[in-house]
Every structure is written in structure tokens, then in C-alpha cells.
Design a protein around this motif. Structure first.
Motif, PDB file in Angstrom:
ATOM      1  N   THR A  87       0.853  -1.187   0.000  1.00 40.23           N
ATOM      2  CA  THR A  87       0.000   0.000   0.000  1.00 40.23           C
ATOM      3  C   THR A  87       0.891   1.241   0.000  1.00 40.23           C
ATOM      4  OG1 THR A  87      -0.100  -0.004   2.426  1.00 40.23           O
ATOM      5  CG2 THR A  87      -1.868  -1.149   1.247  1.00 40.23           C
ATOM      6  N   LEU A  88       0.314   2.372  -0.418  1.00 42.65           N
ATOM      7  CA  LEU A  88       1.075   3.612  -0.493  1.00 42.65           C
ATOM      8  C   LEU A  88       1.497   4.073   0.904  1.00 42.65           C
ATOM      9  CD1 LEU A  88       2.029   5.847  -2.469  1.00 42.65           C
ATOM     10  CD2 LEU A  88      -0.070   7.072  -1.905  1.00 42.65           C
ATOM     11  N   SER A 113       5.454   2.187  -9.799  1.00 50.41           N
ATOM     12  CA  SER A 113       4.249   1.749  -9.075  1.00 50.41           C
ATOM     13  C   SER A 113       4.611   0.933  -7.842  1.00 50.41           C
ATOM     14  CB  SER A 113       3.324   0.939  -9.996  1.00 50.41           C
ATOM     15  OG  SER A 113       2.952   1.705 -11.122  1.00 50.41           O
ATOM     16  N   ASN A 115       4.560   1.940  -4.763  1.00 49.06           N
ATOM     17  CA  ASN A 115       3.797   2.388  -3.596  1.00 49.06           C
ATOM     18  C   ASN A 115       4.671   3.033  -2.514  1.00 49.06           C
ATOM     19  OD1 ASN A 115       1.071   1.930  -4.190  1.00 49.06           O
ATOM     20  ND2 ASN A 115       1.285  -0.261  -3.780  1.00 49.06           N
ATOM     21  N   ASN A 140       6.095   6.582  -8.512  1.00 46.35           N
ATOM     22  CA  ASN A 140       4.629   6.550  -8.601  1.00 46.35           C
ATOM     23  C   ASN A 140       4.111   7.772  -9.341  1.00 46.35           C
ATOM     24  OD1 ASN A 140       4.681   4.285  -7.031  1.00 46.35           O
ATOM     25  ND2 ASN A 140       4.144   5.310  -5.150  1.00 46.35           N
TER      26      ASN A 140
END
Length: 280
Positions: A87-88, A113, A115, A140
Motif C-alpha cells: 500500500t502507499l 508503481s 507504492n 509513482n
């Protein structure tokens, strides 16, 4: 009878002392714990001011910054890819006071990507010093893309002549510092932002201030750039958004591209420099 009472009192006193000593043992064991050089494999140093833990890889850097027994961490030519997150979120968060010394050129990059919202999110006081460069390359399209993301009510102090550079290794943007909360004091150094966003309207900056962040700038150089500077977008060394409500004091510094000010003057300390910076 008196002798029996005296003996009973002595026994009671002894038992009370024993209970107190036993009760202190857990606390004593916690206090006695200390970091030993080499506990983080691949590093040197004991984590003190005189002997900081020196890190060469991202894994070592993260482990040292998040170890609650270490006070002082040093980078001296470290580099490497950061692992992806599910997750970010921040790649690193210190929860105890840290002094980070930066020497040489140090670069960490996030996978595309991956995160990783930022490199460091301080959740306790952090002081950064040295003469080297710390660069974070953001992977990101979203997130802060900052070397330092100040989103907690803590103190960040930048001393020395360190360079913080936010970059991008894809269609992204990077910042040196994103100040949303807490107190940031910049006493010098260089702060660089970079954008590779493929649009014609999104401005970029090296340092952004918004929300409740309190910021004092006593010096330093601030600049930003684009991979492709088409359209009407602009680059600023410093941006103060309309949501900024904390006290902001700019006493010195170099802002060759000016300062993007959207916040009202109520949040900004009058210091004889600010009107000139705004006019530029």
C-alpha cells in the motif's frame, strides 16, 4: 514479645524490599539494552554522535533509521533500489530521535508503481546535517514524491550544507521537502525538485508548505525543473499553498525562480525579505 514483634517487622521490611527489587527488574533490563556495532549486518558504528552507524544499502539505512536504540546514522555514498510496498506509504519512518549525517552522493529509487510515497516520514524529531547529497527518485504517478514528508507534529532541522533532491524515474515528480505538519527549520543547504509529469498545467516545486506546517527558512538554495517544460506550467523553488495556516518565516535564502504564494499574508511573518521574494 517485643523480640518477636521486632523479628516480624524485620521480615516484613525484607519482603517489601524484595518485592520492590523484583518489580524493578523488567525496567532495568530495558534500560540496559544498547545497540552494538554490527547488529545490523553490513554496517559499522555504535550509533552515537562519535560513532554513527554507517550504511551502504537501502536495507541497512532503513534498519538503522527505524532502530530505536540508534541515535546517529550516516550515509557516505550509499545507493540502491527500494522494495515495493503493498500500500502507499513511507519507505522509512523514524519513531525515535535521529541525527542523520549525509556525506558523498547517496541515491535511492522506488520501482515503478512501487507504492513508496516518500523516502522518509519523520514520526519523531530528526536532524539532518553534512555536506553530501541525498536523492530520492520517485516511481509513482501519485504520492508526495519527497525526500522528506513532514506529516507528523515533530521537529525537522536541516543544518550544514546538505543537498536534498527529489527526482523521478518515470512519469512522476519529486520534491526535497513536503511540509504538511510539525515544525521545519532550514538553516542552509540546497533543495531541488524535479517533474516528469506529462501534462501542460501542473506546476512543480522543490519545497511545498501547506496545512498546519510551521516553517522557518534561515538560508539555503531552492530550485526546481521539468523534464519537458511545455505549456503554461511553472517551476518554483518554494510553494506556499492556500491551505497553509502555520507560521512561516523566510529570513534568508536564494529563490531564483521566485516563490509561489497562494496563502494569505496572515500566515507569513513579515521579515523584510518576503515582499522581494514574492515580487520575483
Amino acid at each position: 514479645m517485643n523480640q518477636k514483634m521486632k523479628a516480624s517487622k524485620r521480615l516484613l521490611s525484607f519482603l517489601l524490599c524484595l518485592v520492590m527489587v523484583l518489580g524493578m527488574l523488567p525496567a532495568m533490563s530495558i534500560t540496559a539494552a544498547a545497540y552494538t556495532a554490527g547488529d545490523i549486518e553490513g554496517t559499522t558504528g555504535t550509533g552515537t554522535v562519535e560513532d554513527p552507524v554507517v550504511c551502504d544499502t537501502f536495507a541497512e539505512f532503513k534498519a538503522a533509521m527505524e532502530n530505536t536504540e540508534i541515535i546517529c546514522v550516516k550515509l557516505n555514498g550509499a545507493s540502491g533500489a527500494m522494495p515495493s510496498r503493498e500500500t502507499l506509504g513511507a519507505a522509512i519512518s523514524n519513531t525515535t530521535y535521529k541525527v542523520l549525517t549525509i556525506e558523498g552522493t547517496n541515491t535511492f529509487w522506488s520501482p515503478l508503481s512501487g507504492n513508496n510515497d516518500c523516502l522518509i516520514w519523520p514520526k519523531s524529531e530528526l536532524t539532518i546535517n553534512g555536506t553530501g547529497t541525498l536523492k530520492y527518485e520517485h516511481g509513482n504517478t501519485g504520492g508526495m514524491g519527497a525526500v522528506i514528508n513532514m506529516s507528523s507534529n515533530v521537529l525537522l532541522t536541516i543544518d550544514g550544507n546538505v543537498t536534498l533532491e527529489g527526482g523521478a524515474n518515470g512519469t512522476a515528480h519529486g520534491r526535497a521537502i513536503a511540509a504538511h505538519a510539525g515544525t521545519t527549520v532550514i538553516n542552509g543547504g540546497s533543495f531541488i525538485g524535479y517533474s516528469a509529469l506529462n501534462d501542460d498545467y501542473t506546476d512543480t516545486d522543490a519545497v511545498i508548505i501547506d496545512n498546519s506546517a510551521k516553517v522557518t527558512i534561515n538560508g539555503g538554495s531552492f530550485s526546481a525543473s521539468f523534464y519537458d517544460a511545455t505549456g503554461s506550467k511553472k517551476a518554483y523553488g518554494l510553494a506556499i499553498r492556500g491551505t497553509a495556516t502555520g507560521n512561516i518565516s523566510i529570513k534568508a535564502g536564494t529563490f531564483s525562480q521566485g516563490i509561489d504564494i497562494v496563502a494569505t499574508g496572515k500566515t507569513i511573518e513579515t521579515c523584510g525579505y518576503f515582499d522581494t521574494a514574492k515580487a520575483s
